[in-house]
Design an enzyme around this catalytic site. Structure first.
Site, PDB file in Angstrom:
ATOM      1  N   LYS A  20       0.988  -1.120  -0.161  1.00  0.00           N
ATOM      2  CA  LYS A  20      -0.406  -0.018  -0.184  1.00  0.00           C
ATOM      3  C   LYS A  20       1.208   1.290   0.016  1.00  0.00           C
ATOM      4  O   LYS A  20       0.599   1.939  -0.359  1.00  0.00           O
ATOM      5  CB  LYS A  20      -0.604   0.642   1.220  1.00  0.00           C
ATOM      6  N   SER A  21       2.095   0.908   0.781  1.00  0.00           N
ATOM      7  CA  SER A  21       2.789   2.340   1.581  1.00  0.00           C
ATOM      8  C   SER A  21       3.529   2.492   0.105  1.00  0.00           C
ATOM      9  O   SER A  21       3.482   3.768  -0.752  1.00  0.00           O
ATOM     10  CB  SER A  21       3.902   2.001   1.851  1.00  0.00           C
ATOM     11  N   ARG A  25       2.688   6.295  -2.921  1.00  0.00           N
ATOM     12  CA  ARG A  25       3.819   6.692  -3.122  1.00  0.00           C
ATOM     13  C   ARG A  25       3.515   6.938  -4.965  1.00  0.00           C
ATOM     14  O   ARG A  25       4.200   7.865  -5.632  1.00  0.00           O
ATOM     15  CB  ARG A  25       4.940   6.590  -2.783  1.00  0.00           C
ATOM     16  N   ASP A 302       3.804  -1.400  12.788  1.00  0.00           N
ATOM     17  CA  ASP A 302       3.047  -1.592  11.723  1.00  0.00           C
ATOM     18  C   ASP A 302       3.178  -3.213  12.569  1.00  0.00           C
ATOM     19  O   ASP A 302       2.371  -3.940  12.263  1.00  0.00           O
ATOM     20  CB  ASP A 302       3.060  -1.371  10.842  1.00  0.00           C
TER      21      ASP A 302
END
Length: 420
Positions: A20-21, A25, A302
């Site tokens: 997801k990160s 980006r 996380d």
């Protein structure tokens, strides 16, 4: 939605979902590049959908195919409606910065779940750069954008690395050189380095000081590119933990050279005595007798839910430190974990920046996830080794891993989904 999890024997081979990160980006960088970029193997989730929706409102076209998104950056325009970021903190913070590039005014709103998460330090850092930005009484953010002058700004590095990443995304587009100085040591450093790595793939160079407390960016232009998204180590942590607790699970699509801080799950599992096998892009874990661990999660907060439930199944007392910022996530995670583990008969001592967990046989319970995707997935791990566990608001996994429950079933997990 409620998910009932029953004791299961798990075995199989599955790919880790895309990061997801990195997807987020890549989307932002592609939006700032003039021309068409491709995001290959992106993650489709609630958070990335929120980003696509907001980008569309400021003139960025995203054509979504399953394995490739085509992003056309043709210049940003003033939106005619609010930029609703839903529950995505990354989208809210990144788009707050991006709004400074848009002539006119942007009003950013979000779901109530984000109202308690910090944003003011980033707003103040933007103000130092001459950007007119403030937060309303109703927590909406107003940004008057246009030409950016650049210069020097300061902010703390121990609140959210997303603030630093957001400022880095707009730094190349200022008239003057931009310098970001951190007044404290940077926490969650891997996420900032991931941002810089993504920027490099779109043609942007950032100078970083040796202590990671100063970032200098000259005026540059984003270049369109083909951007490949690697697998997500955060999501993979649940799959590997399932293998260590309940059978044997092999996870593909994992970059061993990744900058993702959550790659530390492999080392944590090894320290706990799990049988781990690593190959070029695959990691497998099989059921093992686990031992307590002392772990500092400062750079990988996380992973707290995953490591906490592993500690609950381990022999001895584990100490998990560096968890204070996990209280500012989708839920107060240390509190949610403490509550859920105690419901399952596990002894937990909760302090501001530490959880102490004494492993013992768990019992089934109804788990209040507080709408947090990581709490939901973490307690499904313990559910796989006890009589039965019920996860409320199980649909919240769609924030980062929409296929999670189906993946668990495909590995042999006994899961019953009930729509409320």
């Amino acid at each position: 939605m409620r998910a009932s999890i029953y004791k299961s024997e798990l075995e199989g081979r599955v790919p880790a979902p895309s990061s997801k990160s990195y997807t987020l980006r890549g989307l932002i960088c592609a939006a700032l590049a003039k021309g068409e970029s491709q995001i290959v193997q992106p993650l489709g989730s609630d958070d990335t959908a929120a980003a696509i929706d907001v980008l569309g409102k400021v003139g960025v076209s995203v054509l979504e195919d399953k394995n490739c998104w085509r992003v056309k950056g043709e210049g940003l325009r003033e939106p005619t409606e609010d930029l609703f970021c839903n529950e995505s903190a990354v989208t809210l913070r990144f788009m707050t910065a991006i709004s400074a590039l848009i002539p006119g005014q942007c009003r950013l709103t979000s779901a109530s779940s984000l109202s308690g998460r910090p944003i003011q330090p980033m707003i103040e850092a933007m103000n130092q750069l001459g950007i007119d930005c403030h937060q309303d009484e109703d927590k909406s953010i107003l940004v008057k954008g246009g030409k950016l002058r650049g210069g020097v700004t300061e902010l703390a590095g121990n609140i959210s690395s997303q603030f630093v990443s957001a400022l880095l995304l707009i730094s190349p587009l200022t008239d003057e050189e931009t310098r970001i100085r951190l007044t404290t040591a940077l926490e969650s450093q891997p996420y900032v380095m991931m941002t810089i790595e993504c920027l490099e793939q779109f043609g942007i160079r950032v100078e970083v000081s040796s202590d990671f407390r100063e970032y200098t960016t000259a005026k540059q232009s984003y270049r369109p590119t083909v951007y490949g998204v690697e697998g997500d180590w955060s999501s993979a942590s649940y799959l590997l933990a399932l293998g260590a607790l309940s059978g044997r699970v092999e996870v593909e699509n994992l970059n061993q050279a990744s900058l993702q801080g959550d790659k530390a799950i492999v080392e944590f599992l090894r320290k706990m005595g799990a049988s781990i096998t690593v190959s070029e892009n695959t990691v497998s874990a099989k059921r093992s007798k686990l031992e307590a661990i002392k772990a500092d999660l400062t750079e990988c907060t996380d992973l707290l839910p995953t490591v906490a439930v592993l500690a609950a199944a381990a022999e001895g007392t584990s100490e998990l430190r560096g968890i204070e910022r996990a209280r500012l996530k989708e839920s107060d995670r240390p509190s949610a974990l403490s509550e859920g583990l105690q419901k399952m008969g596990i002894k937990v001592t909760e302090e501001k920046n530490r959880l102490t967990i004494t492993g013992s046989p768990a019992r089934g319970a109804l788990i209040d996830t507080r709408g947090d995707h990581r709490i939901a997935m973490a307690f499904s791990l313990l559910g796989s080794v006890v009589s039965d566990t019920v996860i409320d608001h199980a649909e919240c996994v769609s924030k980062t891993y929409p296929e999670y429950w189906e993946t668990l079933k495909s590995l042999g997990g006994e899961v019953k989904i009930d729509e409320e």
